[in-house]
Scaffold this motif. Structure first.
Motif, PDB file in Angstrom:
ATOM      1  N   SER A 199      15.072  94.212  66.779  1.00 42.71           N
ATOM      2  CA  SER A 199      15.750  94.426  65.509  1.00 42.71           C
ATOM      3  C   SER A 199      15.394  93.346  64.501  1.00 42.71           C
ATOM      4  O   SER A 199      15.191  92.187  64.859  1.00 42.71           O
ATOM      5  N   ASP A 200      15.299  93.742  63.253  1.00 41.42           N
ATOM      6  CA  ASP A 200      15.079  92.733  62.219  1.00 41.42           C
ATOM      7  C   ASP A 200      16.315  92.607  61.320  1.00 41.42           C
ATOM      8  O   ASP A 200      16.216  92.255  60.159  1.00 41.42           O
ATOM      9  N   VAL A 201      17.486  92.875  61.898  1.00 37.52           N
ATOM     10  CA  VAL A 201      18.737  92.702  61.140  1.00 37.52           C
ATOM     11  C   VAL A 201      18.794  91.267  60.580  1.00 37.52           C
ATOM     12  O   VAL A 201      18.398  90.324  61.257  1.00 37.52           O
ATOM     13  N   PRO A 202      19.240  91.094  59.342  1.00 34.06           N
ATOM     14  CA  PRO A 202      19.351  89.737  58.794  1.00 34.06           C
ATOM     15  C   PRO A 202      20.300  88.873  59.630  1.00 34.06           C
ATOM     16  O   PRO A 202      21.383  89.332  60.001  1.00 34.06           O
ATOM     17  N   ILE A 203      19.877  87.650  59.922  1.00 31.96           N
ATOM     18  CA  ILE A 203      20.700  86.745  60.733  1.00 31.96           C
ATOM     19  C   ILE A 203      20.783  85.377  60.058  1.00 31.96           C
ATOM     20  O   ILE A 203      19.762  84.787  59.717  1.00 31.96           O
ATOM     21  N   ILE A 204      22.015  84.908  59.856  1.00 29.57           N
ATOM     22  CA  ILE A 204      22.228  83.544  59.358  1.00 29.57           C
ATOM     23  C   ILE A 204      22.872  82.749  60.491  1.00 29.57           C
ATOM     24  O   ILE A 204      23.880  83.159  61.056  1.00 29.57           O
ATOM     25  N   MET A 205      22.256  81.604  60.842  1.00 33.29           N
ATOM     26  CA  MET A 205      22.784  80.777  61.925  1.00 33.29           C
ATOM     27  C   MET A 205      23.780  79.760  61.350  1.00 33.29           C
ATOM     28  O   MET A 205      23.573  79.218  60.261  1.00 33.29           O
ATOM     29  N   ASP A 258      18.043  72.765  66.512  1.00 34.33           N
ATOM     30  CA  ASP A 258      18.606  74.111  66.467  1.00 34.33           C
ATOM     31  C   ASP A 258      18.098  74.863  65.245  1.00 34.33           C
ATOM     32  O   ASP A 258      17.765  76.032  65.316  1.00 34.33           O
ATOM     33  N   LYS A 259      18.036  74.146  64.105  1.00 31.04           N
ATOM     34  CA  LYS A 259      17.578  74.803  62.880  1.00 31.04           C
ATOM     35  C   LYS A 259      16.134  75.231  63.036  1.00 31.04           C
ATOM     36  O   LYS A 259      15.761  76.343  62.724  1.00 31.04           O
ATOM     37  N   VAL A 260      15.316  74.297  63.550  1.00 25.45           N
ATOM     38  CA  VAL A 260      13.896  74.602  63.683  1.00 25.45           C
ATOM     39  C   VAL A 260      13.699  75.771  64.626  1.00 25.45           C
ATOM     40  O   VAL A 260      13.022  76.735  64.302  1.00 25.45           O
ATOM     41  N   SER A 261      14.344  75.713  65.808  1.00 27.36           N
ATOM     42  CA  SER A 261      14.078  76.799  66.748  1.00 27.36           C
ATOM     43  C   SER A 261      14.701  78.095  66.262  1.00 27.36           C
ATOM     44  O   SER A 261      14.157  79.163  66.478  1.00 27.36           O
ATOM     45  N   GLY A 262      15.833  78.013  65.560  1.00 29.52           N
ATOM     46  CA  GLY A 262      16.445  79.228  65.010  1.00 29.52           C
ATOM     47  C   GLY A 262      15.541  79.907  64.001  1.00 29.52           C
ATOM     48  O   GLY A 262      15.266  81.105  64.086  1.00 29.52           O
ATOM     49  N   LEU A 263      15.035  79.142  63.051  1.00 34.92           N
ATOM     50  CA  LEU A 263      14.164  79.729  62.031  1.00 34.92           C
ATOM     51  C   LEU A 263      12.869  80.222  62.657  1.00 34.92           C
ATOM     52  O   LEU A 263      12.351  81.265  62.308  1.00 34.92           O
ATOM     53  N   ASP A 264      12.384  79.446  63.633  1.00 37.62           N
ATOM     54  CA  ASP A 264      11.141  79.835  64.278  1.00 37.62           C
ATOM     55  C   ASP A 264      11.294  81.141  65.039  1.00 37.62           C
ATOM     56  O   ASP A 264      10.366  81.917  65.155  1.00 37.62           O
ATOM     57  N   MET A 265      12.483  81.389  65.559  1.00 34.89           N
ATOM     58  CA  MET A 265      12.671  82.624  66.311  1.00 34.89           C
ATOM     59  C   MET A 265      13.138  83.767  65.436  1.00 34.89           C
ATOM     60  O   MET A 265      13.540  84.805  65.948  1.00 34.89           O
ATOM     61  N   GLY A 266      13.128  83.544  64.138  1.00 35.24           N
ATOM     62  CA  GLY A 266      13.329  84.697  63.274  1.00 35.24           C
ATOM     63  C   GLY A 266      14.672  84.776  62.577  1.00 35.24           C
ATOM     64  O   GLY A 266      15.009  85.822  62.029  1.00 35.24           O
TER      65      GLY A 266
END
Ligand code: CA
Length: 226
Positions: free
Chosen positions: A71-77, A86-94
């Motif tokens: 899914s490419d549903v918008p996700i805000i962490m 966490d920010k880096v890996s979150g953004l890196d994983m989409g």
């Protein structure tokens, strides 16, 4: 009316955000642990996910990883202060964006609006399916196949392949690729592109015995399709 899922175990934050979002006219569902959050997120019933990272059960990064498979549903962490990794890996994983706790509700609302608007303008574009060298890339369904065999890619690998396929026969410099895919903050870190090209070659070229991406020494990369 957009439907938003909040996955957040801190009840005070979850309730506060819920009230504010409802006040703005969103439909809101809450989950207070990772497992429930993942089940709801995978239902595909939401227009946007707000995902806390530290959660009981399954953490937010893992939920992000699993949801992004289909899914490419918008996700805000939602991340704790100073959790740079966490920010880096979150953004890196989409993930589409992140916001650091504690946050001002106005900032969260603004980011939700921007993220939803970006997505709806992307949705209005024509359904794009690109073919070359036996590879089919379906942008809307977030799917890549080689002669019908599915290839599992991360969000960044997908974006890199998509950019090269859209621009086939055009040599793309590392910096252009960085700017398009990772954003201007990454300019100069050209090694990142090489690393992701290597991932793509492992998952496609090596697996199927083909040659998709050509290295142009000193310049960048190209997919040649004559
Ligand atoms: Ca938490």
């Amino acid at each position: 009316m957009s439907k938003i899922l909040i996955v957040e175990d801190e009840e005070k934050i979850a309730r506060f955000v819920e009230l504010e979002l409802k006040h703005e006219g969103y439909e809101v569902t809450k989950a207070n642990d990772g497992r429930q959050g993942l089940t709801l997120a995978e239902s595909g019933d939401f227009d946007l996910l707000l995902l806390d990272i530290m959660l009981p059960g399954i953490n937010g990064i893992e939920i992000l990883r699993r949801v992004r498979k289909n899914s490419d549903v918008p996700i805000i962490m939602l991340t704790a202060r100073d959790a740079v990794m966490d920010k880096v890996s979150g953004l890196d994983m989409g993930a589409d964006d992140y916001i650091t706790k504690p946050f001002a509700i106005e900032e969260l609302l603004a980011r939700i609006r921007v993220t939803l608007r970006k997505r709806s303008s992307a949705d209005n574009q024509e359904h794009e399916v690109i073919h070359c060298k036996g590879i089919t890339l379906d942008s809307e369904r977030f799917k890549v196949t080689y002669n019908g065999i599915p290839i599992e890619l991360t969000a960044k690998e997908f974006a890199l392949l998509q950019t090269l396929m859209r621009n086939k026969n055009i040599v793309m410099s590392r910096n252009t690729l960085l700017e398009n895919i990772w954003g201007y903050n990454y300019i100069g870190e050209t090694n990142t592109v090489d690393v992701y090209v290597r991932y793509l070659r492992q998952k496609i070229d090596e697996k199927f015995g083909i040659k998709v991406i050509t290295t142009v020494r000193g310049v960048g990369y190209v997919i040649k399709d004559e």
